[in-house]
Each structure stands twice: as structure tokens, then as C-alpha cells.
Write a protein that holds these residues in place. Structure first.
Motif, PDB file in Angstrom:
ATOM      1  N   PRO A  62       2.080   8.418  -5.505  1.00  0.00           N
ATOM      2  CA  PRO A  62       0.852   7.646  -5.327  1.00  0.00           C
ATOM      3  C   PRO A  62       0.882   6.416  -6.236  1.00  0.00           C
ATOM      4  O   PRO A  62       1.171   6.527  -7.428  1.00  0.00           O
ATOM      5  CB  PRO A  62      -0.253   8.623  -5.731  1.00  0.00           C
ATOM      6  N   ILE A  63       0.618   5.252  -5.648  1.00  0.00           N
ATOM      7  CA  ILE A  63       0.652   4.016  -6.444  1.00  0.00           C
ATOM      8  C   ILE A  63      -0.633   3.207  -6.322  1.00  0.00           C
ATOM      9  O   ILE A  63      -0.763   2.169  -6.973  1.00  0.00           O
ATOM     10  CB  ILE A  63       1.840   3.114  -6.042  1.00  0.00           C
ATOM     11  N   GLY A  64      -1.557   3.653  -5.493  1.00  0.00           N
ATOM     12  CA  GLY A  64      -2.751   2.842  -5.341  1.00  0.00           C
ATOM     13  C   GLY A  64      -3.790   3.456  -4.438  1.00  0.00           C
ATOM     14  O   GLY A  64      -3.660   4.593  -3.964  1.00  0.00           O
ATOM     15  N   LEU A  65      -4.824   2.643  -4.202  1.00  0.00           N
ATOM     16  CA  LEU A  65      -5.971   3.036  -3.392  1.00  0.00           C
ATOM     17  C   LEU A  65      -6.277   1.924  -2.408  1.00  0.00           C
ATOM     18  O   LEU A  65      -6.289   0.741  -2.781  1.00  0.00           O
ATOM     19  CB  LEU A  65      -7.200   3.248  -4.292  1.00  0.00           C
ATOM     20  N   LEU A  66      -6.532   2.304  -1.168  1.00  0.00           N
ATOM     21  CA  LEU A  66      -7.065   1.392  -0.166  1.00  0.00           C
ATOM     22  C   LEU A  66      -8.296   2.058   0.433  1.00  0.00           C
ATOM     23  O   LEU A  66      -8.193   3.109   1.069  1.00  0.00           O
ATOM     24  CB  LEU A  66      -6.045   1.100   0.944  1.00  0.00           C
ATOM     25  N   LYS A  67      -9.444   1.454   0.174  1.00  0.00           N
ATOM     26  CA  LYS A  67     -10.687   1.933   0.783  1.00  0.00           C
ATOM     27  C   LYS A  67     -11.063   0.881   1.815  1.00  0.00           C
ATOM     28  O   LYS A  67     -11.262  -0.284   1.487  1.00  0.00           O
ATOM     29  CB  LYS A  67     -11.783   2.093  -0.279  1.00  0.00           C
ATOM     30  N   ILE A  68     -11.100   1.300   3.079  1.00  0.00           N
ATOM     31  CA  ILE A  68     -11.271   0.354   4.176  1.00  0.00           C
ATOM     32  C   ILE A  68     -12.284   0.878   5.181  1.00  0.00           C
ATOM     33  O   ILE A  68     -12.321   2.078   5.462  1.00  0.00           O
ATOM     34  CB  ILE A  68      -9.901   0.049   4.824  1.00  0.00           C
ATOM     35  N   ARG A  70     -13.267   0.275   8.968  1.00  0.00           N
ATOM     36  CA  ARG A  70     -12.935  -0.323  10.267  1.00  0.00           C
ATOM     37  C   ARG A  70     -14.163  -0.185  11.161  1.00  0.00           C
ATOM     38  O   ARG A  70     -14.385   0.851  11.767  1.00  0.00           O
ATOM     39  CB  ARG A  70     -11.717   0.367  10.867  1.00  0.00           C
ATOM     40  N   ASN A  71     -14.935  -1.231  11.186  1.00  0.00           N
ATOM     41  CA  ASN A  71     -16.188  -1.273  11.913  1.00  0.00           C
ATOM     42  C   ASN A  71     -15.951  -1.747  13.335  1.00  0.00           C
ATOM     43  O   ASN A  71     -14.883  -2.273  13.640  1.00  0.00           O
ATOM     44  CB  ASN A  71     -17.108  -2.260  11.171  1.00  0.00           C
ATOM     45  N   SER A  72     -16.928  -1.617  14.194  1.00  0.00           N
ATOM     46  CA  SER A  72     -16.746  -2.046  15.586  1.00  0.00           C
ATOM     47  C   SER A  72     -16.588  -3.556  15.707  1.00  0.00           C
ATOM     48  O   SER A  72     -15.935  -4.039  16.626  1.00  0.00           O
ATOM     49  CB  SER A  72     -17.911  -1.559  16.451  1.00  0.00           C
ATOM     50  N   ASP A  73     -17.168  -4.313  14.775  1.00  0.00           N
ATOM     51  CA  ASP A  73     -17.087  -5.768  14.892  1.00  0.00           C
ATOM     52  C   ASP A  73     -16.359  -6.457  13.741  1.00  0.00           C
ATOM     53  O   ASP A  73     -16.183  -7.675  13.765  1.00  0.00           O
ATOM     54  CB  ASP A  73     -18.480  -6.368  15.077  1.00  0.00           C
ATOM     55  N   HIS A  74     -15.950  -5.717  12.726  1.00  0.00           N
ATOM     56  CA  HIS A  74     -15.184  -6.316  11.630  1.00  0.00           C
ATOM     57  C   HIS A  74     -14.462  -5.229  10.828  1.00  0.00           C
ATOM     58  O   HIS A  74     -14.731  -4.048  10.993  1.00  0.00           O
ATOM     59  CB  HIS A  74     -16.078  -7.159  10.710  1.00  0.00           C
ATOM     60  N   ILE A  75     -13.559  -5.678   9.966  1.00  0.00           N
ATOM     61  CA  ILE A  75     -12.856  -4.786   9.053  1.00  0.00           C
ATOM     62  C   ILE A  75     -13.224  -5.220   7.639  1.00  0.00           C
ATOM     63  O   ILE A  75     -13.133  -6.401   7.306  1.00  0.00           O
ATOM     64  CB  ILE A  75     -11.327  -4.870   9.252  1.00  0.00           C
ATOM     65  N   GLU A  76     -13.647  -4.271   6.826  1.00  0.00           N
ATOM     66  CA  GLU A  76     -13.971  -4.575   5.433  1.00  0.00           C
ATOM     67  C   GLU A  76     -12.991  -3.855   4.509  1.00  0.00           C
ATOM     68  O   GLU A  76     -12.865  -2.634   4.569  1.00  0.00           O
ATOM     69  CB  GLU A  76     -15.398  -4.146   5.088  1.00  0.00           C
ATOM     70  N   VAL A  77     -12.318  -4.633   3.686  1.00  0.00           N
ATOM     71  CA  VAL A  77     -11.487  -4.064   2.631  1.00  0.00           C
ATOM     72  C   VAL A  77     -12.441  -3.823   1.463  1.00  0.00           C
ATOM     73  O   VAL A  77     -12.838  -4.745   0.767  1.00  0.00           O
ATOM     74  CB  VAL A  77     -10.328  -5.007   2.241  1.00  0.00           C
ATOM     75  N   MET A  78     -12.822  -2.570   1.288  1.00  0.00           N
ATOM     76  CA  MET A  78     -13.819  -2.220   0.283  1.00  0.00           C
ATOM     77  C   MET A  78     -13.214  -2.183  -1.119  1.00  0.00           C
ATOM     78  O   MET A  78     -13.861  -2.571  -2.084  1.00  0.00           O
ATOM     79  CB  MET A  78     -14.450  -0.874   0.631  1.00  0.00           C
ATOM     80  N   GLN A  79     -12.003  -1.672  -1.219  1.00  0.00           N
ATOM     81  CA  GLN A  79     -11.282  -1.630  -2.486  1.00  0.00           C
ATOM     82  C   GLN A  79      -9.794  -1.606  -2.193  1.00  0.00           C
ATOM     83  O   GLN A  79      -9.353  -0.914  -1.279  1.00  0.00           O
ATOM     84  CB  GLN A  79     -11.614  -0.364  -3.301  1.00  0.00           C
ATOM     85  N   ILE A  80      -9.055  -2.356  -2.972  1.00  0.00           N
ATOM     86  CA  ILE A  80      -7.601  -2.233  -2.960  1.00  0.00           C
ATOM     87  C   ILE A  80      -7.165  -2.318  -4.408  1.00  0.00           C
ATOM     88  O   ILE A  80      -7.524  -3.250  -5.124  1.00  0.00           O
ATOM     89  CB  ILE A  80      -6.915  -3.285  -2.057  1.00  0.00           C
ATOM     90  N   GLN A  81      -6.476  -1.288  -4.846  1.00  0.00           N
ATOM     91  CA  GLN A  81      -5.996  -1.231  -6.227  1.00  0.00           C
ATOM     92  C   GLN A  81      -4.563  -0.730  -6.216  1.00  0.00           C
ATOM     93  O   GLN A  81      -4.270   0.284  -5.591  1.00  0.00           O
ATOM     94  CB  GLN A  81      -6.876  -0.298  -7.073  1.00  0.00           C
ATOM     95  N   ILE A  82      -3.718  -1.477  -6.901  1.00  0.00           N
ATOM     96  CA  ILE A  82      -2.307  -1.114  -7.032  1.00  0.00           C
ATOM     97  C   ILE A  82      -2.030  -0.884  -8.514  1.00  0.00           C
ATOM     98  O   ILE A  82      -2.416  -1.705  -9.356  1.00  0.00           O
ATOM     99  CB  ILE A  82      -1.381  -2.242  -6.501  1.00  0.00           C
ATOM    100  N   ASP A  83      -1.358   0.207  -8.836  1.00  0.00           N
ATOM    101  CA  ASP A  83      -1.014   0.497 -10.225  1.00  0.00           C
ATOM    102  C   ASP A  83      -0.332  -0.720 -10.834  1.00  0.00           C
ATOM    103  O   ASP A  83       0.559  -1.311 -10.218  1.00  0.00           O
ATOM    104  CB  ASP A  83      -0.078   1.705 -10.278  1.00  0.00           C
ATOM    105  N   PRO A  84      -0.746  -1.129 -12.039  1.00  0.00           N
ATOM    106  CA  PRO A  84      -0.150  -2.312 -12.674  1.00  0.00           C
ATOM    107  C   PRO A  84       1.381  -2.273 -12.747  1.00  0.00           C
ATOM    108  O   PRO A  84       2.025  -3.314 -12.660  1.00  0.00           O
ATOM    109  CB  PRO A  84      -0.778  -2.321 -14.064  1.00  0.00           C
ATOM    110  N   ALA A  85       1.965  -1.092 -12.866  1.00  0.00           N
ATOM    111  CA  ALA A  85       3.431  -0.987 -12.912  1.00  0.00           C
ATOM    112  C   ALA A  85       4.073  -1.394 -11.584  1.00  0.00           C
ATOM    113  O   ALA A  85       5.264  -1.704 -11.538  1.00  0.00           O
ATOM    114  CB  ALA A  85       3.845   0.437 -13.271  1.00  0.00           C
TER     115      ALA A  85
END
Length: 145
Positions: A62-68, A70-85
Motif C-alpha cells: 500500500p502506497i496511498g489513498l484515492l477517495k473518489i 463517480r457521480n452521474s454528472d461529474h467525477i470528484e477526486v475527494m482525496q489523493i495521497q501518495i506516501d512521501p517515499a
């Protein structure tokens, strides 16, 4: 770069990883924005719409988080976090390029927000996101074609 990224739904057993990831990736930005950096505030943010959270996996780690959302009319990237390493290797760019491609094919815009103190906003701008609004701490950005 050809990254072999995988995703899996976040689970309750991922909480320690997610808390550590949030503290590593967000403390600097939250501090410089005068926003809370307590464990309680971090857990609250992690649990917010947790059903949309995905663990990003690279080479079975595991290196990160993607909280997304996917709505009927748009896509929202709620959170994206990648381990600093793992930052600076094109992983975030690759993930966002895939989301943008999905949005183009579905004819949907992509939105996200970024703290004004977070240098990731340069990446978002380079990918074609435009600032459409702002508040005291964040820019709201949108990609649409």
C-alpha cells in the motif's frame, strides 16, 4: 512510465496505514494553513465518505489513498495521497491522467480541491485543472473538455 498500480477498497483494518499516511502527507500543509492536525481531526477526515476510499497498491504494497466520487454528472477526486517515499515518481500524475481519460470518455468534468499551501496544485494545473473558486484555505479546481 508504465506503473502497475492496483486499487482495493479501504477497510477498517487499513486505519493505522491511513492515519500514518495522512499525518505524513498533510501535516505540513495543514500546519501552514493553520488547520487542526490532531489525531481526532485526521480520523474524522479519513472516515468521511469512507465507502469511496481505495488503497493504492504498488508492487503488492500500500502506497496511498484515492477517495473518489463517480457521480452521474461529474467525477470528484475527494482525496489523493501518495506516501512521501513514493512521491516524485509520476504516480499521482498517472492516477490523475487515468481519471481524466475516464472523464473525457464519459463526457464528465473532474473536480477537486487543494490547500493553497500544497504544491500539488502545480501538478493539477499542468494536467489542465483550472481554479474555479476558492475559500480561505483551498482552491476548488475543475478539469473539463
Amino acid at each position: 512510465m508504465n506503473l502497475k498500480l492496483e486499487y482495493r477498497k479501504a477497510q477498517e483494518s487499513d486505519m493505522d496505514f491511513l492515519l500514518d499516511l495522512r499525518m505524513k502527507t498533510m501535516t505540513e500543509h495543514l500546519t501552514s494553513s493553520n488547520l487542526p492536525i490532531t489525531k481526532e481531526s485526521a480520523v474524522k477526515r479519513i472516515l468521511y465518505e469512507f465507502e469511496k476510499a481505495n488503497i493504492i497498491i504498488l508492487n503488492d504494497e500500500p502506497i496511498g489513498l484515492l477517495k473518489i466520487d463517480r457521480n452521474s454528472d461529474h467525477i470528484e477526486v475527494m482525496q489523493i495521497q501518495i506516501d512521501p517515499a513514493q512521491q516524485g515518481k509520476g504516480i499521482g500524475r498517472s492516477i490523475l491522467e487515468d481519471i481524466i481519460q475516464e472523464a473525457i470518455e464519459a463526457r464528465k468534468p473532474v473536480s477537486l480541491s487543494v490547500l493553497k499551501t500544497n504544491k500539488a496544485q502545480k501538478l493539477y494545473a499542468n494536467l489542465g485543472f483550472k481554479v474555479i473558486n476558492e475559500d480561505e484555505h483551498s482552491y476548488m479546481m475543475k478539469f473539463s473538455r
